[in-house]
Design an enzyme around this catalytic site. Structure first.
Site, PDB file in Angstrom:
ATOM      1  CE  LYS A 114      -4.401  -1.372   2.285  1.00 48.92           C
ATOM      2  NZ  LYS A 114      -5.363  -1.197   3.418  1.00 48.92           N
ATOM      3  CE  LYS A 197      -5.521  -7.971  -1.346  1.00 47.75           C
ATOM      4  NZ  LYS A 197      -5.401  -7.937  -0.173  1.00 47.75           N
ATOM      5  CE  LYS A 200     -11.942  -3.025   1.086  1.00 49.35           C
ATOM      6  NZ  LYS A 200     -12.957  -3.440   2.140  1.00 49.35           N
TER       7      LYS A 200
HETATM    8  P1  TYM Z   1     -10.557  -5.941   4.360  1.00 48.41           P
HETATM    9  O1  TYM Z   1     -11.612  -5.139   4.522  1.00 48.41           O
HETATM   10  O2  TYM Z   1      -9.327  -5.547   3.403  1.00 48.41           O
HETATM   11  O3  TYM Z   1     -10.905  -7.467   3.998  1.00 48.41           O
HETATM   12  C1  TYM Z   1     -11.908  -8.100   4.746  1.00 48.41           C
HETATM   13  C2  TYM Z   1     -11.970  -9.589   4.669  1.00 48.41           C
HETATM   14  O4  TYM Z   1     -12.022  -9.918   3.155  1.00 48.41           O
HETATM   15  C3  TYM Z   1     -11.030 -10.794   2.940  1.00 48.41           C
HETATM   16  N1  TYM Z   1     -10.438 -10.707   1.575  1.00 48.41           N
HETATM   17  C4  TYM Z   1     -10.671 -11.592   0.585  1.00 48.41           C
HETATM   18  N2  TYM Z   1     -10.735 -13.237   0.752  1.00 48.41           N
HETATM   19  C5  TYM Z   1     -10.475 -13.949  -0.335  1.00 48.41           C
HETATM   20  N3  TYM Z   1     -10.362 -13.296  -1.539  1.00 48.41           N
HETATM   21  C6  TYM Z   1      -9.960 -12.305  -1.865  1.00 48.41           C
HETATM   22  N4  TYM Z   1      -9.696 -11.579  -2.944  1.00 48.41           N
HETATM   23  C7  TYM Z   1     -10.296 -11.089  -0.431  1.00 48.41           C
HETATM   24  N5  TYM Z   1     -10.090  -9.685  -0.478  1.00 48.41           N
HETATM   25  C8  TYM Z   1     -10.232  -9.560   0.934  1.00 48.41           C
HETATM   26  C9  TYM Z   1      -9.905 -10.416   3.771  1.00 48.41           C
HETATM   27  O5  TYM Z   1      -8.847 -11.477   4.252  1.00 48.41           O
HETATM   28  C10 TYM Z   1     -10.664 -10.117   4.967  1.00 48.41           C
HETATM   29  O6  TYM Z   1     -10.839 -11.318   5.906  1.00 48.41           O
HETATM   30  N6  TYM Z   1      -7.393  -5.749   7.940  1.00 48.41           N
HETATM   31  C11 TYM Z   1      -8.578  -6.484   7.911  1.00 48.41           C
HETATM   32  C12 TYM Z   1      -9.650  -5.548   8.592  1.00 48.41           C
HETATM   33  C13 TYM Z   1      -9.471  -5.913  10.023  1.00 48.41           C
HETATM   34  C14 TYM Z   1      -9.545  -7.018  10.835  1.00 48.41           C
HETATM   35  C15 TYM Z   1      -9.341  -6.819  11.939  1.00 48.41           C
HETATM   36  C16 TYM Z   1      -9.834  -8.427  10.306  1.00 48.41           C
HETATM   37  C17 TYM Z   1      -9.453  -4.795  10.814  1.00 48.41           C
HETATM   38  N7  TYM Z   1      -9.394  -5.454  12.177  1.00 48.41           N
HETATM   39  C18 TYM Z   1      -9.292  -7.762  13.155  1.00 48.41           C
HETATM   40  C19 TYM Z   1      -9.649  -9.195  11.263  1.00 48.41           C
HETATM   41  C20 TYM Z   1      -9.609  -9.070  12.719  1.00 48.41           C
HETATM   42  C21 TYM Z   1      -8.727  -6.211   6.325  1.00 48.41           C
HETATM   43  O7  TYM Z   1      -7.984  -6.411   5.510  1.00 48.41           O
HETATM   44  O8  TYM Z   1      -9.992  -5.920   5.830  1.00 48.41           O
END
Ligand code: TYM
Length: 333
Positions: A114, A197, A200
């Site tokens: 990022k 992957k 967004k």
């Molecule tokens: P975020 O919003 O980027 O992603 C949310 C969840 O979606 C999963 N994910 C995917 N899984 C499979 N294929 C994909 N292409 C794909 N893109 C996203 C991510 O693995 C995630 O589970 N850092 C976290 C947010 C967070 C969090 C936490 C998660 C903040 N605090 C505490 C767990 C526990 C995240 O990247 O969200």
């Protein structure tokens, strides 16, 4: 016996969740809320680690909550809350920042990716300590499991390291959490660039959004990248696009990839795309409709989230109080 705790969250950084969020995480959350005492949050403080338009952030936070509920998160079974409404997240993050090595944080690949995109001058310190805030999110709730997609594995490892370090320096305080990553849906790939992957931040054409109109979803799937060969078989290395479509189809239909390969023997990519589109729409269209209805009454949604946050505060404050006590801070009263 009481149920074990579980926590997970997503960032409200777009106006829709995408199919990777749903299949990699949200769908598993729904299944797991029966067996666990689940805490599901909307990670708005994580979203501001990159620039956000305030009006849009507010709207996206509600849209994310509506999609959680529409997908099947039941606020009577799970504690559904907003991260910023529980001050202990930012407070514990500070304590954890103080036991995290600078080099350790520098090795986080999501930060590297990022910050490269943002270039080093505009990348914020918040983005750098993002994984430490995530560790705080998790450790406050003493969860046994954290259901996420594969891309979060490294952050979960850091969380475990910090929990063990804290426990060994200051005495048993945190449960050591485990990542819960379902192999089949661990990573959903971009439709246009099927070795990256689904995300967004990619081109919209490659991302299936829950809140998109069905006609848009069909168009995206029909326009997905495949290969010049014509055989429908799972081979992630040589046939990334077709394999991704088979993986998505399998995840949304519950049919095994093996059965799908057999069913498509002798058929073409056009047939595959049509069936995948139908199966995806059958899953996401009801979620979109329900989420749209929920968004018609934002007062009700806000009060539901506020009561989830009040519940989350109880456990989070108790954990934080124990942390403050262990590290030698004088209690407020
Ligand atoms: P975020 O919003 O980027 O992603 C949310 C969840 O979606 C999963 N994910 C995917 N899984 C499979 N294929 C994909 N292409 C794909 N893109 C996203 C991510 O693995 C995630 O589970 N850092 C976290 C947010 C967070 C969090 C936490 C998660 C903040 N605090 C505490 C767990 C526990 C995240 O990247 O969200």
């Amino acid at each position: 016996m009481s149920k074990a705790n579980l926590l997970s969250g997503m960032q409200p950084s777009a106006d829709s969740l995408h199919l990777g969020n749903y299949l990699g995480a949200l769908n598993n959350w729904v299944a797991m809320q029966e067996e666990f005492n689940a805490y599901y949050m909307i990670a708005d403080l994580h979203a501001i680690t990159v620039p956000q338009d305030p009006k849009q952030l507010l709207a996206n936070t509600r849209r994310t909550a509506a999609q959680y509920i529409a997908a099947g998160i039941d606020p009577n079974k799970s504690t559904l809350f907003i991260q910023s409404q529980v001050p202990a997240h930012a407070q514990l993050a500070w304590v954890l920042n103080c036991i995290t090595g600078f080099g350790e944080a520098s090795r986080m690949t999501q930060f590297k990716d990022k910050s490269q995109k943002a270039d080093s001058d505009s990348a914020s310190v918040g983005l750098f300590t993002y994984p430490v805030l995530q560790a705080a999110d998790i450790l406050l709730y003493q969860p046994k499991k954290v259901p996420v997609g594969e891309d979060q594995r490294q952050h979960l490892e850091l969380t475990r390291d910090l929990a063990m370090r804290f426990n060994s320096r200051f005495g048993e305080t945190f449960t050591i959490p485990e990542a819960h990553i379902l192999k089949e849906t661990a990573k959903i790939y971009d439709l246009q660039n099927p070795t990256a992957k689904m995300s967004k931040s990619n081109e919209p054409k490659g991302t299936i959004n829950i809140m998109d109109d069905s006609s848009v979803t069909v168009k995206k799937i029909k326009g997905s990248v495949t290969d010049t060969d014509s055989e429908i078989r799972f081979d992630a290395e040589n046939k990334a696009g077709v394999s991704n479509l088979l993986g998505i189809y399998s995840a949304v239909s519950g049919k095994s990839v093996k059965d799908l390969e057999a069913a498509f023997a002798g058929k073409g990519y056009g047939d595959l795309k049509t069936e995948v589109a139908d199966a995806v729409i059958a899953v996401i269209e009801p979620i979109r409709q329900r989420a749209t209805e929920l968004l018609e009454n934002t007062d009700e949604l806000d009060s539901l989230l506020a009561s989830g946050s009040a519940r989350a505060n109880e456990l989070a404050e108790a954990t934080l109080a124990s942390v403050y006590d262990k590290i030698g801070l004088i209690p407020r009263s």
